[in-house]
Write an enzyme that holds these catalytic residues in place. Structure first.
Site, PDB file in Angstrom:
ATOM      1  N   SER A  29       0.897  -1.370   0.047  1.00 41.82           N
ATOM      2  CA  SER A  29      -0.051  -0.092  -0.080  1.00 41.82           C
ATOM      3  C   SER A  29       0.999   1.293   0.120  1.00 41.82           C
ATOM      4  O   SER A  29       1.809   1.421   1.001  1.00 41.82           O
ATOM      5  CB  SER A  29      -0.842  -0.025   1.307  1.00 41.82           C
ATOM      6  OG  SER A  29      -1.755  -1.161   1.282  1.00 41.82           O
ATOM      7  N   HIS A  59      -2.738   0.995  -4.601  1.00 37.47           N
ATOM      8  CA  HIS A  59      -2.167  -0.224  -5.060  1.00 37.47           C
ATOM      9  C   HIS A  59      -2.288   0.288  -6.603  1.00 37.47           C
ATOM     10  O   HIS A  59      -2.924   1.136  -7.270  1.00 37.47           O
ATOM     11  CB  HIS A  59      -2.656  -1.546  -5.133  1.00 37.47           C
ATOM     12  CG  HIS A  59      -2.283  -2.204  -3.701  1.00 37.47           C
ATOM     13  ND1 HIS A  59      -1.499  -3.035  -3.521  1.00 37.47           N
ATOM     14  CD2 HIS A  59      -2.925  -1.817  -2.455  1.00 37.47           C
ATOM     15  CE1 HIS A  59      -1.563  -3.350  -2.169  1.00 37.47           C
ATOM     16  NE2 HIS A  59      -2.024  -2.532  -1.512  1.00 37.47           N
ATOM     17  N   HIS A  81      -5.222  -9.402  -1.272  1.00 38.12           N
ATOM     18  CA  HIS A  81      -5.522  -9.634   0.310  1.00 38.12           C
ATOM     19  C   HIS A  81      -6.465 -10.618   0.462  1.00 38.12           C
ATOM     20  O   HIS A  81      -7.524 -10.643  -0.241  1.00 38.12           O
ATOM     21  CB  HIS A  81      -5.538  -8.428   1.005  1.00 38.12           C
ATOM     22  CG  HIS A  81      -4.699  -7.172   0.640  1.00 38.12           C
ATOM     23  ND1 HIS A  81      -4.954  -6.109  -0.369  1.00 38.12           N
ATOM     24  CD2 HIS A  81      -3.595  -6.828   1.400  1.00 38.12           C
ATOM     25  CE1 HIS A  81      -3.848  -5.382  -0.228  1.00 38.12           C
ATOM     26  NE2 HIS A  81      -3.099  -5.777   0.468  1.00 38.12           N
ATOM     27  N   TYR A  83      -8.566 -10.334   2.736  1.00 40.36           N
ATOM     28  CA  TYR A  83      -9.631  -9.863   3.216  1.00 40.36           C
ATOM     29  C   TYR A  83     -10.458  -9.300   1.962  1.00 40.36           C
ATOM     30  O   TYR A  83     -11.830  -8.830   2.126  1.00 40.36           O
ATOM     31  CB  TYR A  83      -9.491  -8.795   4.153  1.00 40.36           C
ATOM     32  CG  TYR A  83      -8.741  -7.771   3.434  1.00 40.36           C
ATOM     33  CD1 TYR A  83      -9.303  -6.759   2.655  1.00 40.36           C
ATOM     34  CD2 TYR A  83      -7.475  -7.460   4.031  1.00 40.36           C
ATOM     35  CE1 TYR A  83      -8.480  -5.622   2.076  1.00 40.36           C
ATOM     36  CE2 TYR A  83      -6.590  -6.361   3.570  1.00 40.36           C
ATOM     37  CZ  TYR A  83      -7.195  -5.343   2.581  1.00 40.36           C
ATOM     38  OH  TYR A  83      -6.289  -4.574   2.018  1.00 40.36           O
ATOM     39  N   GLU A  84      -9.940  -9.255   0.874  1.00 39.74           N
ATOM     40  CA  GLU A  84     -10.927  -8.899  -0.300  1.00 39.74           C
ATOM     41  C   GLU A  84     -11.860  -9.991  -0.996  1.00 39.74           C
ATOM     42  O   GLU A  84     -12.877  -9.716  -1.378  1.00 39.74           O
ATOM     43  CB  GLU A  84      -9.876  -8.571  -1.493  1.00 39.74           C
ATOM     44  CG  GLU A  84      -9.009  -7.270  -1.109  1.00 39.74           C
ATOM     45  CD  GLU A  84      -7.997  -7.141  -2.418  1.00 39.74           C
ATOM     46  OE1 GLU A  84      -8.512  -6.630  -3.550  1.00 39.74           O
ATOM     47  OE2 GLU A  84      -6.775  -7.060  -2.072  1.00 39.74           O
ATOM     48  N   ALA A 111       2.931  -2.018   4.071  1.00 41.94           N
ATOM     49  CA  ALA A 111       2.826  -0.981   4.989  1.00 41.94           C
ATOM     50  C   ALA A 111       2.329  -1.870   6.114  1.00 41.94           C
ATOM     51  O   ALA A 111       1.487  -2.850   6.223  1.00 41.94           O
ATOM     52  CB  ALA A 111       1.732   0.093   4.635  1.00 41.94           C
ATOM     53  N   MET A 206      -1.882  -6.665   7.018  1.00 43.86           N
ATOM     54  CA  MET A 206      -2.788  -7.529   6.493  1.00 43.86           C
ATOM     55  C   MET A 206      -2.430  -8.366   5.377  1.00 43.86           C
ATOM     56  O   MET A 206      -3.229  -8.594   4.556  1.00 43.86           O
ATOM     57  CB  MET A 206      -4.052  -6.794   6.245  1.00 43.86           C
ATOM     58  CG  MET A 206      -4.604  -5.957   7.612  1.00 43.86           C
ATOM     59  SD  MET A 206      -6.105  -5.010   6.916  1.00 43.86           S
ATOM     60  CE  MET A 206      -6.055  -3.767   8.548  1.00 43.86           C
ATOM     61  N   SER A 207      -1.017  -8.486   5.211  1.00 41.74           N
ATOM     62  CA  SER A 207      -0.662  -9.082   3.913  1.00 41.74           C
ATOM     63  C   SER A 207       0.637 -10.081   4.088  1.00 41.74           C
ATOM     64  O   SER A 207       0.984 -10.528   5.337  1.00 41.74           O
ATOM     65  CB  SER A 207      -0.588  -8.305   2.820  1.00 41.74           C
ATOM     66  OG  SER A 207       0.742  -7.457   3.208  1.00 41.74           O
ATOM     67  N   ASN A 230       2.348   3.613  10.831  1.00 40.42           N
ATOM     68  CA  ASN A 230       1.789   4.172  12.298  1.00 40.42           C
ATOM     69  C   ASN A 230       1.932   3.196  13.411  1.00 40.42           C
ATOM     70  O   ASN A 230       2.517   2.210  13.238  1.00 40.42           O
ATOM     71  CB  ASN A 230       0.300   4.142  11.987  1.00 40.42           C
ATOM     72  CG  ASN A 230      -0.225   2.635  11.846  1.00 40.42           C
ATOM     73  OD1 ASN A 230      -0.153   2.165  10.602  1.00 40.42           O
ATOM     74  ND2 ASN A 230      -0.713   1.943  12.786  1.00 40.42           N
ATOM     75  N   HIS A 242      -7.023   3.588   6.673  1.00 37.88           N
ATOM     76  CA  HIS A 242      -6.430   3.288   5.339  1.00 37.88           C
ATOM     77  C   HIS A 242      -5.796   4.537   4.646  1.00 37.88           C
ATOM     78  O   HIS A 242      -4.689   4.544   3.996  1.00 37.88           O
ATOM     79  CB  HIS A 242      -7.403   2.886   4.638  1.00 37.88           C
ATOM     80  CG  HIS A 242      -6.769   1.936   3.341  1.00 37.88           C
ATOM     81  ND1 HIS A 242      -5.467   1.198   3.266  1.00 37.88           N
ATOM     82  CD2 HIS A 242      -6.999   2.300   1.833  1.00 37.88           C
ATOM     83  CE1 HIS A 242      -5.295   0.882   1.796  1.00 37.88           C
ATOM     84  NE2 HIS A 242      -6.097   1.527   1.137  1.00 37.88           N
TER      85      HIS A 242
HETATM   86  N1  HPA Z   1      -2.865  -2.882  11.196  1.00 39.67           N
HETATM   87  C1  HPA Z   1      -2.681  -3.444  10.241  1.00 39.67           C
HETATM   88  N2  HPA Z   1      -2.190  -3.512   9.031  1.00 39.67           N
HETATM   89  C2  HPA Z   1      -1.526  -2.358   8.977  1.00 39.67           C
HETATM   90  C3  HPA Z   1      -1.460  -1.122  10.087  1.00 39.67           C
HETATM   91  C4  HPA Z   1      -1.837  -1.586  11.210  1.00 39.67           C
HETATM   92  O1  HPA Z   1      -1.794  -0.881  12.152  1.00 39.67           O
HETATM   93  N3  HPA Z   1      -0.845  -0.105   9.310  1.00 39.67           N
HETATM   94  C5  HPA Z   1      -0.618  -0.374   8.044  1.00 39.67           C
HETATM   95  N4  HPA Z   1      -1.072  -1.658   7.639  1.00 39.67           N
END
Ligand code: HPA
Length: 268
Positions: A29, A59, A81, A83-84, A111, A206-207, A230, A242
């Site tokens: 991402s 993306h 992903h 989750y998609e 990310a 998440m990937s 973050n 996101h």
């Molecule tokens: N959690 C999950 N996926 C992420 C995060 C997070 O804090 N930051 C960027 N992708």
């Protein structure tokens, strides 16, 4: 290897030339712009039946085959992903195609949220290992004994050493740690983050984990790098979203690009 992957590889060779890529690079991402840095042929995923539609904003859904710092690469501008679609094996076909094209290495990028205040937004983390917090596996249903993939040294020690050397040569601080895969698409709760931290994770996202399992299944050497966007839920004051991920990814992306370029200069 599916027939489909062989057929797609043949089509890609017809469009982008027969020279095999040395390495595949999956862009996470907010990192999709790296696909633009490659001199070569771009093929939209829409032209490659079975490739993900990469419906996640941030993306860049195309495969670029060409050269980066003199090394032949296959850059995946977007990933699918879990989750998609609810399918943990959503990246199987693209990775089979990478293997069929002749690559022997995969570098995945993502990310991620950090579990350590001393690894804040904008920092890079090289994955030393992962925790599959989702319990899902992309090889469920694979009928052959090849499904029993050893994951002891999934993140290739020599490749990691080379990436660390590239970071040092570029003067880029590179953390190393354990990535926990959370299914998403909702973010984690603070209690989940405390749990993941207790389990030994350093970053969460998440990937990547399903791709790493698939790549090891296919016999590719693997490394993965996280851009911290973050502090994970409950650890900081940033609002997690996101939008925030996409806005913060460029902070690490410039360093990531320098690191990868330096690494590729040495790969012949
Ligand atoms: N959690 C999950 N996926 C992420 C995060 C997070 O804090 N930051 C960027 N992708």
């Amino acid at each position: 290897m599916s027939k489909n992957a062989e057929a797609l590889a043949a089509e890609i060779r017809a469009r982008a030339g027969a020279e095999p890529p040395k390495l595949g690079l999956i862009l996470g991402s907010g990192l999709g712009h790296l696909a633009e840095a490659v001199e070569g042929v771009a093929i939209p995923y829409a032209d490659l039946p079975g490739f993900p539609h990469a419906g996640v904003s941030g993306h860049n859904p195309k495969l670029v085959i060409g050269r980066l710092e003199g090394t032949r690469v296959a850059v995946f501008g977007g990933r699918a992903h879990y989750y998609e679609s609810g399918r943990a094996d959503a990246m199987r076909l693209p990775l089979e195609v990478l293997k069929a094209l002749g690559a022997d290495t995969l570098i995945a990028t993502n990310a991620a949220g950090s579990l350590h205040p001393e690894m804040p937004t904008g920092e890079l983390m090289l994955l030393s290992d992962h925790i599959n917090f989702s319990g899902l596996n992309p090889l469920i249903g694979e009928p052959t004994d090849a499904r029993f993939v050893p994951m002891t040294a999934a993140y290739d020690p020599a490749l990691r050493a080379a990436l660390k050397a590239a970071a040092t040569a570029e003067g880029i601080g590179l953390h190393e740690g354990v990535y926990a895969w959370y299914s998403g698409p909702s973010f984690e709760t603070p209690a989940e983050i405390r749990a993941i931290r207790t389990l030994g994770a350093d970053a969460v996202g998440m990937s990547t984990v399903p791709e790493v399992i698939l790549a090891r299944f296919l016999g590719l050497r693997v490394a993965a790098l996280s851009t911290i966007t973050n502090l994970a839920a409950g650890l900081g004051t940033e609002a997690i979203s996101h939008e925030h991920t996409k806005a913060m990814a460029p902070l690490g992306a410039a360093k990531l690009e320098r690191l990868l370029r330096r690494h590729l200069q040495k790969m012949e």
